[in-house]
Design a protein around this motif. Structure first.
Motif, PDB file in Angstrom:
ATOM      1  N   GLY A 162       0.832  -1.206   0.000  1.00 41.65           N
ATOM      2  CA  GLY A 162       0.000   0.000   0.000  1.00 41.65           C
ATOM      3  C   GLY A 162       0.863   1.251   0.000  1.00 41.65           C
ATOM      4  O   GLY A 162       2.039   1.209   0.376  1.00 41.65           O
ATOM      5  N   GLY A 163       0.298   2.356  -0.439  1.00 41.65           N
ATOM      6  CA  GLY A 163       0.949   3.675  -0.338  1.00 41.65           C
ATOM      7  C   GLY A 163       2.272   3.792  -1.047  1.00 41.65           C
ATOM      8  O   GLY A 163       3.094   4.629  -0.674  1.00 41.65           O
ATOM      9  N   GLU A 164       2.496   2.960  -2.065  1.00 40.14           N
ATOM     10  CA  GLU A 164       3.745   2.971  -2.843  1.00 40.14           C
ATOM     11  C   GLU A 164       4.963   2.887  -1.928  1.00 40.14           C
ATOM     12  O   GLU A 164       5.919   3.634  -2.075  1.00 40.14           O
ATOM     13  CB  GLU A 164       3.807   4.232  -3.725  1.00 40.14           C
ATOM     14  N   GLU A 165       4.885   1.988  -0.975  1.00 39.42           N
ATOM     15  CA  GLU A 165       5.941   1.891   0.030  1.00 39.42           C
ATOM     16  C   GLU A 165       6.696   0.574  -0.030  1.00 39.42           C
ATOM     17  O   GLU A 165       7.290   0.152   0.965  1.00 39.42           O
ATOM     18  CB  GLU A 165       5.342   2.066   1.430  1.00 39.42           C
ATOM     19  N   GLN A 197       8.351  -0.484   4.862  1.00 40.17           N
ATOM     20  CA  GLN A 197       7.532  -0.240   6.059  1.00 40.17           C
ATOM     21  C   GLN A 197       6.080  -0.019   5.664  1.00 40.17           C
ATOM     22  O   GLN A 197       5.630   1.100   5.585  1.00 40.17           O
ATOM     23  CB  GLN A 197       8.028   1.004   6.787  1.00 40.17           C
ATOM     24  N   MET A 198       5.343  -1.066   5.451  1.00 43.09           N
ATOM     25  CA  MET A 198       3.950  -0.897   5.033  1.00 43.09           C
ATOM     26  C   MET A 198       3.177  -2.221   5.151  1.00 43.09           C
ATOM     27  O   MET A 198       3.784  -3.258   5.363  1.00 43.09           O
ATOM     28  CB  MET A 198       3.954  -0.431   3.576  1.00 43.09           C
ATOM     29  N   THR A 199       1.899  -2.116   5.010  1.00 47.74           N
ATOM     30  CA  THR A 199       1.067  -3.325   4.938  1.00 47.74           C
ATOM     31  C   THR A 199       1.177  -3.879   3.521  1.00 47.74           C
ATOM     32  O   THR A 199       1.433  -3.132   2.578  1.00 47.74           O
ATOM     33  CB  THR A 199      -0.409  -3.004   5.230  1.00 47.74           C
ATOM     34  N   TRP A 215       2.343  -7.199   7.434  1.00 43.87           N
ATOM     35  CA  TRP A 215       2.965  -5.915   7.806  1.00 43.87           C
ATOM     36  C   TRP A 215       4.475  -6.052   7.703  1.00 43.87           C
ATOM     37  O   TRP A 215       5.040  -7.057   8.160  1.00 43.87           O
ATOM     38  CB  TRP A 215       2.613  -5.554   9.255  1.00 43.87           C
ATOM     39  N   ALA A 228      -2.813   5.074   3.763  1.00 45.77           N
ATOM     40  CA  ALA A 228      -2.685   3.707   3.273  1.00 45.77           C
ATOM     41  C   ALA A 228      -2.181   2.882   4.432  1.00 45.77           C
ATOM     42  O   ALA A 228      -1.521   3.392   5.329  1.00 45.77           O
ATOM     43  CB  ALA A 228      -1.697   3.661   2.119  1.00 45.77           C
ATOM     44  N   GLY A 229      -2.475   1.607   4.416  1.00 48.74           N
ATOM     45  CA  GLY A 229      -2.009   0.737   5.487  1.00 48.74           C
ATOM     46  C   GLY A 229      -3.154   0.230   6.322  1.00 48.74           C
ATOM     47  O   GLY A 229      -4.323   0.358   5.956  1.00 48.74           O
ATOM     48  N   GLY A 230      -2.814  -0.375   7.437  1.00 44.38           N
ATOM     49  CA  GLY A 230      -3.853  -0.922   8.299  1.00 44.38           C
ATOM     50  C   GLY A 230      -3.293  -1.358   9.631  1.00 44.38           C
ATOM     51  O   GLY A 230      -2.078  -1.287   9.864  1.00 44.38           O
ATOM     52  N   PHE A 265      -0.193  -4.936  15.337  1.00 47.30           N
ATOM     53  CA  PHE A 265       0.514  -4.620  14.094  1.00 47.30           C
ATOM     54  C   PHE A 265      -0.095  -3.366  13.501  1.00 47.30           C
ATOM     55  O   PHE A 265      -1.289  -3.334  13.215  1.00 47.30           O
ATOM     56  CB  PHE A 265       0.391  -5.770  13.091  1.00 47.30           C
ATOM     57  N   GLN A 313       0.693  -0.176  10.656  1.00 50.94           N
ATOM     58  CA  GLN A 313       1.523   0.454   9.635  1.00 50.94           C
ATOM     59  C   GLN A 313       0.637   1.389   8.806  1.00 50.94           C
ATOM     60  O   GLN A 313      -0.285   0.942   8.124  1.00 50.94           O
ATOM     61  CB  GLN A 313       2.104  -0.638   8.751  1.00 50.94           C
ATOM     62  N   TYR A 314       0.858   2.679   8.944  1.00 55.22           N
ATOM     63  CA  TYR A 314       0.060   3.659   8.201  1.00 55.22           C
ATOM     64  C   TYR A 314       0.981   4.654   7.498  1.00 55.22           C
ATOM     65  O   TYR A 314       2.052   4.957   7.996  1.00 55.22           O
ATOM     66  CB  TYR A 314      -0.870   4.450   9.139  1.00 55.22           C
ATOM     67  N   LYS A 315       0.500   5.165   6.403  1.00 59.86           N
ATOM     68  CA  LYS A 315       1.220   6.246   5.720  1.00 59.86           C
ATOM     69  C   LYS A 315       0.191   7.286   5.290  1.00 59.86           C
ATOM     70  O   LYS A 315      -0.831   6.930   4.685  1.00 59.86           O
ATOM     71  CB  LYS A 315       1.951   5.694   4.497  1.00 59.86           C
ATOM     72  N   LEU A 362      -1.419   9.995   3.044  1.00 58.51           N
ATOM     73  CA  LEU A 362      -1.405  10.303   1.617  1.00 58.51           C
ATOM     74  C   LEU A 362      -2.144  11.621   1.387  1.00 58.51           C
ATOM     75  O   LEU A 362      -3.099  11.923   2.102  1.00 58.51           O
ATOM     76  CB  LEU A 362      -2.096   9.187   0.822  1.00 58.51           C
ATOM     77  N   GLN A 381      -2.717  12.241  -6.863  1.00 54.79           N
ATOM     78  CA  GLN A 381      -1.999  12.121  -5.590  1.00 54.79           C
ATOM     79  C   GLN A 381      -0.805  13.067  -5.583  1.00 54.79           C
ATOM     80  O   GLN A 381      -0.123  13.227  -6.591  1.00 54.79           O
ATOM     81  CB  GLN A 381      -1.521  10.689  -5.376  1.00 54.79           C
ATOM     82  N   ASP A 393       7.208  11.926  -1.344  1.00 57.97           N
ATOM     83  CA  ASP A 393       8.368  11.082  -1.072  1.00 57.97           C
ATOM     84  C   ASP A 393       9.582  11.643  -1.802  1.00 57.97           C
ATOM     85  O   ASP A 393       9.470  12.101  -2.943  1.00 57.97           O
ATOM     86  CB  ASP A 393       8.108   9.656  -1.556  1.00 57.97           C
TER      87      ASP A 393
END
Lengths: 209, 582
Positions: A118-121, A125-127, A156, B62-64, B74, B76-78, B80, B97, B101
């Motif tokens: 997700g999130g272009e990561e 460090q991302m899901t 994760w 993004a993430g969860g 667990f 992990q978030y980003k 956006l 978007q 980065d």
């Protein structure tokens, strides 16, 4: 003459002190963004900690394709019978023909995984969501047990310290297993289809090329 | 009277009625764009574009996360960010978007700034190795809807990110009125001082006064982003005084000099409800509510202006008039035990060069305003106007009994309503009109906490606490020369359990104030003699939008003197409203 020089020296010094030391803007962003952390890793070399419970030493190499996708290749060597819950369930049904108390003589496996972050990561460090095909074969004294697992993972990824990676995920999918006799006795192969799932975790090292 | 005469008379009556009705109304136009699905969840900014269109910024993630109690967790978030571009009718043209980065690092969005007719995106990065937070700017390319060029570092503050027990570091960016200069304020992350605990674990009661470190750093940048004024760890202090001040407001003038309005910490201590509940015995300290204005010239020279110690001030803002004079508009206060009640308004005009006082105008709230904004006075007035004498005397007797039982402190709080706006603690809006007349808008706000307990059939007791955030009447004041005119607007709005991000929007045009509240547009005349309102259809449930079941308004912005933009949202579905007031 000395007085004149001294006068100018004092004047210059006072002038220098009266000037404010102003900072400047800086376009060298690299210097300020360098925190020593491998957040933009190209690859990850990892050992699956939870596979050790099933007796397998699984090593995986993950390669980033772009900032969203990656592929992972894994290979495993079985050093111990371990505890494979899904095999134990199958063993209970086929125990007469394929006794579970036989010694393990050899065990190998490989896996292929496609991951989406997700999130272009990708990949640090991302899901992520992943689809894995894994093939493991355990050879016992009189038979071989082959498990083909196809499962989906919701996971994760973490960056511990500067380059140490950690991965955790929940898996769910299908197991296609096969018991095949290797001895002289005419025992028919047994094929089973069932659920495969659980939790997996591993630690590794991020690589930047 | 013949038929033709009657017709003419009727015509005249209709024309006159319509004219008088039109005079009492506000011309409000409400239009909305087409429905679209937004990327992200909420809007954080909207700006007007040179081509007449608009651009908004929304944020999402993004993430969860997964957690199993406190054992397994667990996360992990980003964050956006997305850019939406609209035409002049607020129909979506493009949505994209915003990539923040850089070199493999995630930068955090700070602010979108229009400077020298260009848009710039400010972003931050916390470098754990250097223990610093850096502020960068990047030019925003309107055609590509993306950042152009590199990230340029402007400022830095201390931030030991990995360590807990520190307050958050922060930046604040503002522009001079002529948009020639930009000032960046930086605040280091500070160690949160632990309260000393006694042997039995109870924290010892200590006043916060004097324990805070109000040092800050600022950078003043010119139109070429060259730093022309800078001070590190600057502290506003008074000569021969241990009092410490923190930044309440700041501004940069057209010459690049920075003005810092420091507020004495004691003032905040007074306006906090907890002080009253703690029954602080040191309420007598309340004679220190001075504000200090410090001017720091680009050459480092400073000037200071301190408000008179005899004037108790609750709040203050800085404004600049066309002559460059500094206008300090403030709220006057009166001490009532541990509270500083707002009794009036003041305007101090200072010379820009030496901060010499040019004029000082003070005025108390009028009886008419107080009677209408203090609900308790309104109810007393309704009792006075009662026709039923028996009932009136019964109520009055009850009130007299209550008064007799009151402690001197309670009586003081009861009496202050005749002189103070009870629920006003800060300036909601201040501005100068074309003639240089200062205007202040105040809003009554208070928090009501209701705790209720419920015991079920099994004897289990559940206690629930509900927070009611009240946003009530408005007070308008205007300084015309040495005169002060006042008026009010009655309203009532309650937000349950979450305070409003913004309770109203105010714009000032041709000396007239336009205020957008929760559902109404309120407009005042130039001399505040008339305050009119109009109900907004956009906020009404009956105003339906095809494809949208319900509408929620969580964000809005005054983009120019007479236009307010507000998105109606339901999940990802969005419609932007354009509210224009003539």
């Amino acid at each position: 003459m000395t007085r004149i020089v001294l006068f100018f020296c004092i004047g210059y010094t006072l002038n220098a002190f009266s000037q404010k030391d102003l900072p400047t803007t800086d376009s060298n962003a690299k210097y300020y963004l360098d925190d020593g952390k491998n957040t933009d890793a190209d690859a990850d070399f990892r050992i699956a900690a939870t596979s050790l419970i099933t007796g397998f030493l699984d090593l995986a190499y993950e390669q980033r394709i772009n900032h969203t996708y990656s592929v992972e290749l894994g290979g495993g060597y079985q050093f111990n019978k371990g505890v494979d819950v899904f095999k134990l369930v199958d063993d209970g049904v086929v125990s007469l023909s394929f006794p579970s108390d036989e010694e393990l003589t050899k065990g190998m496996g490989f896996s292929l995984t496609a991951k989406r972050y997700g999130g272009e990561e990708a990949i640090s460090q991302m899901t992520f969501q992943a689809l894995t095909y894994r093939n493991r074969t355990s050879t016992f004294e009189t038979y071989k047990y082959n498990a083909q697992d196809i499962f989906y993972t919701l996971g994760w990824k973490y960056l511990l310290s500067n380059s140490i990676s950690a991965q955790a995920g929940f898996n769910a999918g299908l197991r296609l297993s096969k018991y095949a006799h290797t001895g002289t006795a005419r025992i028919k192969d047994v094929k089973k289809t069932g659920f495969y799932g659980g939790f997996s975790a591993g630690f590794g090292c991020y690589i930047k090329y | 009277m013949n038929f033709s005469k009657i017709s003419i008379l009727l015509f005249l009556i209709i024309v006159c009625t319509n004219t008088s009705l039109a005079q009492g109304q506000i011309n409000v136009q409400e239009r909305h764009g087409d429905l679209f699905e937004q990327e992200g969840r909420g809007f954080i900014d909207v700006v007007e574009l040179p081509n007449g269109g608009y651009m908004s910024l929304s944020t999402g993630s993004a993430g969860g996360a997964f957690s199993l109690g406190n054992i397994i967790r667990f996360v992990q978030y980003k964050a956006l960010h997305y850019v939406q571009v609209y035409d002049k009718n607020l129909n979506l043209v493009e949505q994209k978007q915003l990539d923040l980065d850089h070199l493999g690092k995630n930068l955090a969005f700070e602010k979108l700034v229009k400077f020298q007719n260009e848009f710039y995106v400010f972003s931050t990065f916390v470098n754990e190795k250097n223990k610093k937070k850096y502020l960068f700017y990047s030019k925003f390319d309107m055609d590509k809807r993306a950042l152009e060029g590199s990230f340029i570092k402007v400022a830095e503050v201390k931030d030991p990110a990995a360590k807990t027990g520190y307050s958050e570091s922060s930046f604040d960016i503002t522009l001079s009125k002529d948009e020639k200069y930009m000032v960046v304020f930086g605040k280091d992350a500070e160690l949160i001082k632990k309260e000393r605990k006694s042997f039995f674990g109870k924290s010892s009661k200590q006043s916060k006064i004097g324990t805070h470190d109000f040092n800050f750093t600022f950078w003043v940048l010119d139109k070429d982003f060259e730093i022309i004024n800078y001070e590190k760890n600057y502290a506003v202090t008074l000569k021969e005084s241990s009092d410490k001040f923190y930044v309440r407001d700041f501004a940069v003038d057209d010459k690049g000099a920075i003005y810092i309005l420091g507020k004495n910490d004691v003032v905040d201590e007074l306006t906090r409800a907890e002080v009253k509940s703690n029954k602080r015995a040191t309420w007598v300290d309340i004679n220190k509510s001075a504000f200090v204005l410090e001017k720091i010239n680009p050459d480092g020279k400073t000037e200071q202006y301190i408000t008179s110690e005899n004037d108790l001030l609750v709040d203050m803002n800085i404004l600049f008039d066309k002559k460059g004079h500094i206008n300090l508009v403030g709220l006057n206060g009166e001490q009532v035990y541990a509270k500083l009640a707002t009794t009036g308004v003041s305007r101090i005009v200072l010379d820009n060069d030496n901060l010499d006082e040019i004029s000082n105008v003070n005025d108390n709230f009028t009886e008419d305003v107080l009677e209408h904004v203090n609900d308790i006075m309104e109810s007393e007035k309704s009792i006075d106007n009662m026709r039923n004498e028996n009932r009136k005397s019964r109520i009055q007797k009850k009130t007299d009994k209550k008064l007799a039982k009151m402690t001197p402190e309670e009586k003081a709080y009861f009496d202050i309503k005749k002189r103070a706006a009870l629920n006003v603690n800060s300036i909601a809006f201040s501005g100068l009109d074309e003639n240089g007349d200062a205007m202040i808008v105040l809003e009554e706000q208070h928090l009501e906490i209701v705790t209720s307990s419920y015991t079920d059939a099994n004897g289990r007791t559940t206690t629930t606490t509900t927070y009611y955030y009240h946003y009530d009447d408005l007070i308008f004041t205007k300084f015309i020369g040495d005169d002060v005119v006042q008026n009010y607007y009655k309203k009532s709005f309650v937000s349950i359990n979450s305070p409003l991000q913004k309770s109203m929007d105010v714009s000032l045009k041709d000396g007239e104030l336009t205020v957008m509240t929760q559902g109404h547009i309120v407009k005042s005349d130039g001399d505040l003699s008339k305050v009119r309102d109009a109900e907004l259809k956009a906020f009404s449930r009956s105003e339906k939008i095809p494809g949208m079941k319900r509408k929620y308004f969580t964000y809005r912005k005054t983009v120019n003197e007479d236009t307010i933009l507000a998105p109606a949202q339901n999940g990802k579905k969005v419609v932007w409203y354009k509210i224009t007031v003539d």
